[in-house]
Motif scaffolding. Structure first.
Motif, PDB file in Angstrom:
ATOM      1  N   THR A   1       0.868  -1.183   0.000  1.00 13.20           N
ATOM      2  CA  THR A   1       0.000   0.000   0.000  1.00 13.20           C
ATOM      3  C   THR A   1       0.900   1.226   0.000  1.00 13.20           C
ATOM      4  O   THR A   1       1.941   1.235   0.646  1.00 13.20           O
ATOM      5  CB  THR A   1      -0.922   0.022   1.233  1.00 13.20           C
ATOM      6  OG1 THR A   1      -0.140  -0.125   2.422  1.00 13.20           O
ATOM      7  CG2 THR A   1      -1.929  -1.118   1.163  1.00 13.20           C
TER       8      THR A   1
ATOM      9  N   GLY B   1      -6.898   2.994  -4.334  1.00 11.18           N
ATOM     10  CA  GLY B   1      -7.161   3.219  -2.922  1.00 11.18           C
ATOM     11  C   GLY B   1      -6.850   4.653  -2.544  1.00 11.18           C
ATOM     12  O   GLY B   1      -5.692   5.002  -2.333  1.00 11.18           O
TER      13      GLY B   1
ATOM     14  N   THR C   1      -3.922   0.868   7.134  1.00 11.44           N
ATOM     15  CA  THR C   1      -3.325  -0.268   6.450  1.00 11.44           C
ATOM     16  C   THR C   1      -2.313  -0.967   7.345  1.00 11.44           C
ATOM     17  O   THR C   1      -1.404  -0.313   7.882  1.00 11.44           O
ATOM     18  CB  THR C   1      -2.639   0.149   5.127  1.00 11.44           C
ATOM     19  OG1 THR C   1      -1.752  -0.894   4.689  1.00 11.44           O
ATOM     20  CG2 THR C   1      -1.843   1.433   5.270  1.00 11.44           C
TER      21      THR C   1
ATOM     22  N   VAL D   1      -6.071  -5.789   1.027  1.00  9.34           N
ATOM     23  CA  VAL D   1      -4.911  -6.636   1.331  1.00  9.34           C
ATOM     24  C   VAL D   1      -5.388  -8.048   1.686  1.00  9.34           C
ATOM     25  O   VAL D   1      -4.832  -9.053   1.220  1.00  9.34           O
ATOM     26  CB  VAL D   1      -4.091  -6.038   2.500  1.00  9.34           C
ATOM     27  CG1 VAL D   1      -3.019  -7.033   2.966  1.00  9.34           C
ATOM     28  CG2 VAL D   1      -3.439  -4.729   2.070  1.00  9.34           C
TER      29      VAL D   1
ATOM     30  N   ASP E   1      -3.228   6.808   3.255  1.00 13.70           N
ATOM     31  CA  ASP E   1      -4.032   5.647   3.624  1.00 13.70           C
ATOM     32  C   ASP E   1      -5.507   5.929   3.343  1.00 13.70           C
ATOM     33  O   ASP E   1      -5.931   7.080   3.235  1.00 13.70           O
ATOM     34  CB  ASP E   1      -3.834   5.303   5.099  1.00 13.70           C
ATOM     35  CG  ASP E   1      -4.290   6.426   6.027  1.00 13.70           C
ATOM     36  OD1 ASP E   1      -3.747   7.530   5.887  1.00 13.70           O
ATOM     37  OD2 ASP E   1      -5.173   6.190   6.858  1.00 13.70           O
TER      38      ASP E   1
ATOM     39  N   HIS F   1       1.233  -0.498   6.487  1.00 12.22           N
ATOM     40  CA  HIS F   1       1.729   0.872   6.642  1.00 12.22           C
ATOM     41  C   HIS F   1       1.991   1.502   5.268  1.00 12.22           C
ATOM     42  O   HIS F   1       1.966   0.821   4.239  1.00 12.22           O
ATOM     43  CB  HIS F   1       2.996   0.905   7.513  1.00 12.22           C
ATOM     44  CG  HIS F   1       2.811   0.234   8.838  1.00 12.22           C
ATOM     45  ND1 HIS F   1       1.975   0.718   9.803  1.00 12.22           N
ATOM     46  CD2 HIS F   1       3.348  -0.921   9.340  1.00 12.22           C
ATOM     47  CE1 HIS F   1       1.997  -0.081  10.860  1.00 12.22           C
ATOM     48  NE2 HIS F   1       2.812  -1.094  10.603  1.00 12.22           N
ATOM     49  N   SER F   2       2.230   2.775   5.274  1.00 11.02           N
ATOM     50  CA  SER F   2       2.406   3.483   4.014  1.00 11.02           C
ATOM     51  C   SER F   2       3.455   4.568   4.178  1.00 11.02           C
ATOM     52  O   SER F   2       3.759   4.984   5.296  1.00 11.02           O
ATOM     53  CB  SER F   2       1.073   4.092   3.560  1.00 11.02           C
ATOM     54  OG  SER F   2       1.175   4.614   2.260  1.00 11.02           O
TER      55      SER F   2
ATOM     56  N   MET G   1      -8.334  -0.278   2.678  1.00 12.07           N
ATOM     57  CA  MET G   1      -7.062  -0.844   2.205  1.00 12.07           C
ATOM     58  C   MET G   1      -6.810  -2.217   2.828  1.00 12.07           C
ATOM     59  O   MET G   1      -6.340  -3.139   2.152  1.00 12.07           O
ATOM     60  CB  MET G   1      -5.901   0.095   2.520  1.00 12.07           C
ATOM     61  CG  MET G   1      -5.727   1.238   1.538  1.00 12.07           C
ATOM     62  SD  MET G   1      -4.253   2.217   1.896  1.00 12.07           S
ATOM     63  CE  MET G   1      -4.065   3.118   0.348  1.00 12.07           C
ATOM     64  N   ASN G   2      -7.131  -2.349   4.105  1.00 12.63           N
ATOM     65  CA  ASN G   2      -6.925  -3.646   4.766  1.00 12.63           C
ATOM     66  C   ASN G   2      -7.805  -4.730   4.162  1.00 12.63           C
ATOM     67  O   ASN G   2      -7.387  -5.879   4.024  1.00 12.63           O
ATOM     68  CB  ASN G   2      -7.192  -3.530   6.267  1.00 12.63           C
ATOM     69  CG  ASN G   2      -6.032  -2.911   7.015  1.00 12.63           C
ATOM     70  OD1 ASN G   2      -4.878  -3.089   6.655  1.00 12.63           O
ATOM     71  ND2 ASN G   2      -6.342  -2.178   8.069  1.00 12.63           N
TER      72      ASN G   2
END
Length: 319
Positions: free
Chosen positions: A8, A124, A66, A20, A12, A69-70, A16-17
């Motif tokens: 990702t 996203g 996420t 994933v 955020d 992380h980003s 997003m999760n």
């Protein structure tokens, strides 16, 4: 393809999760190993890569943000940065990537695909500003966060008979402002796509005041300018008592809506399917509730447009 990666990147977005999770479980269902790449392209260059199992993505579908992380990474725009990333992909034997993010994330996916690593972009971003899809992951949740705030602010605006200027996210795209403003019954909506005239804004406020209206809600996308400046203009030209609320990063947080969870699950799974079909350099999306995918270069060449008819409708309904 036996090994794929997922990352990702950029800002955020709620959902997003869920995306994933869909990538990991769809791949494992097809007996493909999945590696999570942490901290976006920065983590890719630095080798922050770990295998993900079914349990790795348990109980995350309802979580905002996420788990991977980003980070924003300027270095990855360079050839040197891209080669560092490819070195890590070779090290782990990763043959393809699912990249979840916005415009900048897509450009990284395009660069890697050109260097021989097939990538699929999944939209996203709360801004809803990616061409090739009607909606992006996170937009619906952010929209409902803003609407909830507008509803609460309207209560106090009514009680104190004030004008409120609410600043929402949207540096280059006004979708959040437009949709939330229309759904929240805002008297005026200001977006980057359409120039506004302060005199017209004031005329509208005064017209409402003359017919007995004691409060107003104005929604401003950040790309238009500061809500503080807009409020100052209003007070100088009308002497109406005006207050400002800047919603800021609260719009990015929170548990994703049902709509975003379903959208993220569908798009994440479709991205894996494309990789297993040997297709890279694609961007997935949804149009008229049907999954679509386009060449990522074509998507990046397009310009996001806002719905002018919806904008006109908001003005007609707020007379």
């Amino acid at each position: 393809m036996k090994k794929i990666g997922v990352l990702t990147s950029g800002g955020d977005a709620p959902g997003m999760n869920a995306a994933v999770r869909a990538v990991v479980r769809k791949a494992i269902y097809h007996e493909v190993e999945v590696f999570g790449i942490y901290h976006g392209y920065q983590g890719l260059m630095e080798g922050e890569i770990r295998p993900l199992e079914i349990g790795s993505v348990g109980d995350i579908i309802h979580r905002g943000g996420t788990i991977l992380h980003s980070a924003r990474c300027l270095e990855f725009k360079t050839e040197e940065g891209q080669l560092k990333g490819i070195e890590q992909l070779n090290k782990f034997g990763i043959e393809g990537l699912v990249i979840i993010g916005g415009d900048g994330s897509y450009r990284g996916a395009e660069a890697l695909t050109k260097r021989g690593y097939p990538c699929v972009g999944v939209p996203g971003t709360i801004d809803n500003d990616i061409p090739g899809t009607d909606f992006t992951i996170g937009f619906d949740t952010a929209l409902n966060t803003v609407i909830d705030a507008i509803d609460k602010i309207r209560d106090t605006a009514t009680s104190h008979e004030r004008t409120y200027v609410i600043e929402v996210m949207g540096r280059d795209a006004g979708d959040i402002a437009l949709w939330a403003g229309l759904a929240g019954g805002a008297e005026t909506i200001l977006t980057p796509e359409f120039k506004y005239d302060a005199d017209d804004l004031v005329t509208k406020l005064k017209r409402g005041h003359d017919r007995g209206k004691k409060h107003s809600i104005i929604v401003v996308a950040e790309g238009v300018g500061s809500a503080v400046d807009v409020a100052r203009q209003i007070e100088e030209l009308t002497e109406f008592e005006t207050r400002v609320t800047v919603l800021g990063h609260v719009q990015r947080g929170g548990s994703p809506s049902a709509s975003d969870r379903v959208l993220a699950s569908r798009l994440g799974a479709r991205a894996v399917e494309l990789l297993l079909e040997g297709k890279g350099g694609r961007a997935v999306g949804i149009e008229k509730n049907q999954l679509v995918d386009y060449d990522i270069v074509e998507v990046l060449e397009q310009k996001h447009t806002i719905d002018k008819k919806m904008f006109d409708l908001s003005a007609e309904l707020s007379i």
